[in-house]
Design an enzyme around this catalytic site. Structure first.
Site, PDB file in Angstrom:
ATOM      1  N   ILE A 126       0.840  -1.199   0.000  1.00  0.00           N
ATOM      2  CA  ILE A 126       0.000   0.000   0.000  1.00  0.00           C
ATOM      3  C   ILE A 126       0.877   1.252   0.000  1.00  0.00           C
ATOM      4  O   ILE A 126       0.430   2.316  -0.358  1.00  0.00           O
ATOM      5  CB  ILE A 126      -0.964   0.032   1.207  1.00  0.00           C
ATOM      6  CG1 ILE A 126      -0.201   0.101   2.539  1.00  0.00           C
ATOM      7  CG2 ILE A 126      -1.917  -1.139   1.183  1.00  0.00           C
ATOM      8  CD1 ILE A 126      -1.077   0.528   3.706  1.00  0.00           C
ATOM      9  N   ASP A 127       2.150   1.100   0.413  1.00  0.00           N
ATOM     10  CA  ASP A 127       3.025   2.275   0.551  1.00  0.00           C
ATOM     11  C   ASP A 127       3.511   2.826  -0.787  1.00  0.00           C
ATOM     12  O   ASP A 127       4.025   3.946  -0.832  1.00  0.00           O
ATOM     13  CB  ASP A 127       4.248   1.915   1.402  1.00  0.00           C
ATOM     14  CG  ASP A 127       3.880   1.581   2.834  1.00  0.00           C
ATOM     15  OD1 ASP A 127       2.746   1.905   3.237  1.00  0.00           O
ATOM     16  OD2 ASP A 127       4.709   0.992   3.546  1.00  0.00           O
ATOM     17  N   GLY A 170       2.958   4.623   6.142  1.00  0.00           N
ATOM     18  CA  GLY A 170       4.073   5.116   5.324  1.00  0.00           C
ATOM     19  C   GLY A 170       5.292   5.256   6.205  1.00  0.00           C
ATOM     20  O   GLY A 170       5.455   6.241   6.907  1.00  0.00           O
TER      21      GLY A 170
HETATM   22  O1  F6P Z   1       4.683  -1.960   4.604  1.00  0.00           O
HETATM   23  C1  F6P Z   1       3.343  -1.683   4.672  1.00  0.00           C
HETATM   24  C2  F6P Z   1       2.954  -1.169   6.011  1.00  0.00           C
HETATM   25  O2  F6P Z   1       1.595  -0.969   5.843  1.00  0.00           O
HETATM   26  C3  F6P Z   1       3.687   0.063   6.539  1.00  0.00           C
HETATM   27  O3  F6P Z   1       3.198   1.274   6.036  1.00  0.00           O
HETATM   28  C4  F6P Z   1       3.482  -0.067   8.015  1.00  0.00           C
HETATM   29  O4  F6P Z   1       4.479   0.586   8.754  1.00  0.00           O
HETATM   30  C5  F6P Z   1       3.560  -1.532   8.223  1.00  0.00           C
HETATM   31  O5  F6P Z   1       3.112  -2.126   7.028  1.00  0.00           O
HETATM   32  C6  F6P Z   1       2.794  -2.011   9.425  1.00  0.00           C
HETATM   33  O6  F6P Z   1       2.617  -3.371   9.332  1.00  0.00           O
HETATM   34  P1  F6P Z   1       2.282  -4.383  10.509  1.00  0.00           P
HETATM   35  O7  F6P Z   1       1.378  -3.683  11.458  1.00  0.00           O
HETATM   36  O8  F6P Z   1       1.665  -5.535   9.819  1.00  0.00           O
HETATM   37  O9  F6P Z   1       3.596  -4.733  11.128  1.00  0.00           O
END
Ligand code: F6P
Length: 341
Positions: A126-127, A170
């Protein structure tokens, strides 16, 4: 031919559309057998998963998440991880693996290629921070969700004459903040690429209040104040060395309240940006990526990622795609700055 498929890293709307395209084109066009690994690289290490049929992908095009499950397992951090993948590949007679993931999953794919496993990558996040592709699927959906939130927050902020800070995802790239902030008419957009001056943010907020409007500040979770550090939820790191970010929105809302004397609130959108059904754009992009990944395997290609360039799907080297992140360039941020305050 026999081909494995897996989804790794944070989930993302559109993953199931890729899986469906890989299974349908693999089985129907080529007569292949497709093995779906459970939970990303973890399944490739343990061999857990199942041979997929048409029935397994029936009705999944519109579903968020991933029917295969995902994990942040890094085979290069597991004892004997790479060896285990090689023997799983040999035992199941797989000719190649299609790995659907972001910088971490595809970084592993790149190293595995060098270590003798044939891998074709599909970019998801999504980033939207993967280099070598104009867009990743999942981004459009996340931006839609964040923009809808900003639209809704405008009316409640106006009613109470409050500042509302919206924290979006992000980590190192502010694409979601930039696009949702621009689309939603935010008063300020803060991204990880450009450390912000709290004084300047407060000045923009004041100006907005002076014009009898309520300010909306969109901030990426990885944005940081000048001379300060990222706000963390925990200091723990995952298998790829990432800390858990989160909290900059609340911190900034408190600073604004304190310095302006105006009420401020923070809204953290978090995983709502990652869940649920993909937009039509992401369904189409994800489907096309899946189809072209199958073509790459059929051509005997490996160590490549399918990528969007303009409206075409091309193949790029995984090494090129994972060398560095695609961050918001200064000129794109400058476009947004015209609307601040
Ligand atoms: O890499 C995608 C992302 O949505 C980042 O923007 C975010 O920091 C991270 O994943 C958080 O992921 P999770 O909560 O699954 O560790």
């Amino acid at each position: 031919m026999r081909v494995g498929v897996l989804t790794g890293g944070g989930d993302c709307p559109g993953l199931n559309a890729v899986i469906r395209a890989v299974v349908l084109k693999g089985i129907e066009t080529h007569g292949w057998e497709i093995f779906g690994f459970r939970s990303g690289w973890r399944g490739a290490i343990t061999g857990e998963g199942r041979w997929l049929t048409r029935d397994d992908v029936e009705g999944i095009l519109t579903r968020g998440g991933t029917v295969l499950g995902s994990s942040r397992t890094n085979p290069y951090k597991e004892d004997g991880g790479v060896e285990a993948i090689r023997s799983v590949v040999a035992d199941k007679g797989l000719d190649a693996i299609i790995a659907i993931g972001g910088e971490d999953t595809l970084g592993v794919a790149n190293r595995l290629t060098a270590d003798g496993v044939k891998v074709v990558g599909v970019p998801k996040t999504i980033d939207n921070d993967l280099a070598a592709t104009d867009y990743t699927f999942g981004f459009d959906t996340a931006v839609h969700i964040a923009t809808e939130a900003v639209d809704r927050l405008h009316t409640t902020a106006e009613s109470h004459h409050r500042a509302l800070v919206v924290e979006v995802m992000g980590r190192h790239a502010g694409w979601i903040a930039l696009h949702s902030g621009l689309a939603g008419g935010a008063s300020v957009i803060l991204v990880p690429e450009r450390p912000f001056s709290v004084d300047t943010v407060v000045e923009w907020v004041r100006r907005r209040f002076e014009r009898e409007y309520a300010p909306i500040i969109v901030v990426a979770e990885g944005a940081l104040p000048e001379g300060g550090a990222e706000v963390l939820q925990t200091g723990e790191t995952d298998a790829f060395g990432h800390v858990r970010l989160g909290g900059v929105g609340n911190w900034l809302a408190d600073e604004i309240a304190h310095r302006t004397g105006k009420e401020s609130r923070a809204v953290v959108l978090g995983h709502t940006q990652r869940g649920g059904t993909p937009t039509a754009y992401d369904r189409v992009l994800a489907t096309r990526f899946g189809l072209h990944a199958v073509d790459a395997v059929a051509d005997g290609d490996s160590g490549v990622m399918v990528a969007l360039r303009g409206t075409d799907i091309v193949r790029v080297k995984l090494a090129e795609a994972t060398a560095e992140l695609k961050t918001v360039p200064p000129e794109r941020y400058a476009e947004a700055e015209v609307f601040f305050g």
